[in-house]
Design an enzyme around this catalytic site. Sequence first.
Site, PDB file in Angstrom:
ATOM      1  N   ASP A 123       4.438   2.415  -4.338  1.00 31.51           N
ATOM      2  CA  ASP A 123       3.746   3.312  -5.308  1.00 31.51           C
ATOM      3  C   ASP A 123       3.542   2.243  -6.515  1.00 31.51           C
ATOM      4  O   ASP A 123       4.610   1.926  -7.437  1.00 31.51           O
ATOM      5  CB  ASP A 123       4.499   4.492  -5.952  1.00 31.51           C
ATOM      6  N   VAL A 124       2.104   1.732  -6.729  1.00 28.66           N
ATOM      7  CA  VAL A 124       2.092   0.828  -7.859  1.00 28.66           C
ATOM      8  C   VAL A 124       2.144   1.037  -9.003  1.00 28.66           C
ATOM      9  O   VAL A 124       2.672   0.304 -10.116  1.00 28.66           O
ATOM     10  CB  VAL A 124       0.659   0.080  -7.665  1.00 28.66           C
ATOM     11  N   ASP A 145       0.799  -0.998  -0.050  1.00 30.65           N
ATOM     12  CA  ASP A 145      -0.208   0.144   0.001  1.00 30.65           C
ATOM     13  C   ASP A 145       0.849   1.209  -0.025  1.00 30.65           C
ATOM     14  O   ASP A 145       1.880   1.180   0.633  1.00 30.65           O
ATOM     15  CB  ASP A 145      -1.027   0.173   1.329  1.00 30.65           C
ATOM     16  N   TYR A 204     -11.623   8.299 -14.255  1.00 29.15           N
ATOM     17  CA  TYR A 204     -11.919   6.816 -13.582  1.00 29.15           C
ATOM     18  C   TYR A 204     -12.587   5.876 -14.540  1.00 29.15           C
ATOM     19  O   TYR A 204     -12.034   4.642 -14.346  1.00 29.15           O
ATOM     20  CB  TYR A 204     -12.787   7.301 -12.317  1.00 29.15           C
ATOM     21  N   LYS A 228     -10.747   2.070 -15.597  1.00 32.49           N
ATOM     22  CA  LYS A 228     -11.361   0.760 -14.977  1.00 32.49           C
ATOM     23  C   LYS A 228     -11.796  -0.050 -16.240  1.00 32.49           C
ATOM     24  O   LYS A 228     -11.659  -1.273 -16.326  1.00 32.49           O
ATOM     25  CB  LYS A 228     -12.392   1.141 -13.997  1.00 32.49           C
ATOM     26  N   PHE A 257     -20.010   0.556  -2.956  1.00 35.09           N
ATOM     27  CA  PHE A 257     -19.369  -0.068  -1.814  1.00 35.09           C
ATOM     28  C   PHE A 257     -19.056   0.838  -0.563  1.00 35.09           C
ATOM     29  O   PHE A 257     -18.511   1.992  -0.816  1.00 35.09           O
ATOM     30  CB  PHE A 257     -18.150  -1.042  -1.990  1.00 35.09           C
TER      31      PHE A 257
END
Length: 253
Positions: free
Chosen positions: A57-58, A36, A159, A163, A192
Amino acid sequence: MDIGTVAAIVTGGGSGLGAATARALAAEGAKVAIVDFNEEAAGAVAEEIGGVAIGCDVSDAESAEVAVAEAAGVHGPARILVNCAGVAPAKKMIGRSGVMPLDDYRRAVEVNLIGTFNLLRLFGAAASALEPLETGERGVVVNTASIAAFEGQIGQTAYASSKAGVVGLTLPAAREFAEYGIRVCTIAPGIFETAMLKGLPEAAQQSLGEAVPFPSRLGQPDEYARLVLHIVGNEMLNGETIRLDGALRMGPR
């Protein structure tokens, strides 16, 4: 795949869907590395479940390479990868403050799509070298998209398109990894109850939940985690994006 004592990596595991997934995997016996950007949050979850926390940092190649190597050094090479790390910017391309800065769009793509691909490629390279299990599997990947990939709303151009890229990545990745016995699936959650939504007024949260046909409420992170467990355990699930949304179809606003 029997989760048993295999090693797992969960990105974005410090909160929300990722934290719930890390807990669920650990409860089934997996050795979980929580990757994370917020290392403090990751550390809190890791301490709770007996896992390891790794700051990362992905979207950065070197950072991800170090994180995957560190996880392998502690638990051995992972056979499960769950990509939950992501950002959810909301901004119109042409708003009251002017045109949307290109860097805002770029950041969404870098974290949500490039970050997913980044961990996927590194996981695949390591898992493909492992001995196959009795099922013939070497690994399982679960990515996270969103129903915004299909019904993006106004203000979700960055976004939604990032995705949608995750959805588009799923099948070709599954086909490429098939020869190694590595499955790839994606979950596309609806609305969610995450940290972002918890920050809204109670009335707003209730209104959002009521928009879901059934059950008419916000989804719970543990419901996402339960689907992850099912995907891991069901060998025939591969190359699929599964909506988890209570039959919700988003309107333009």
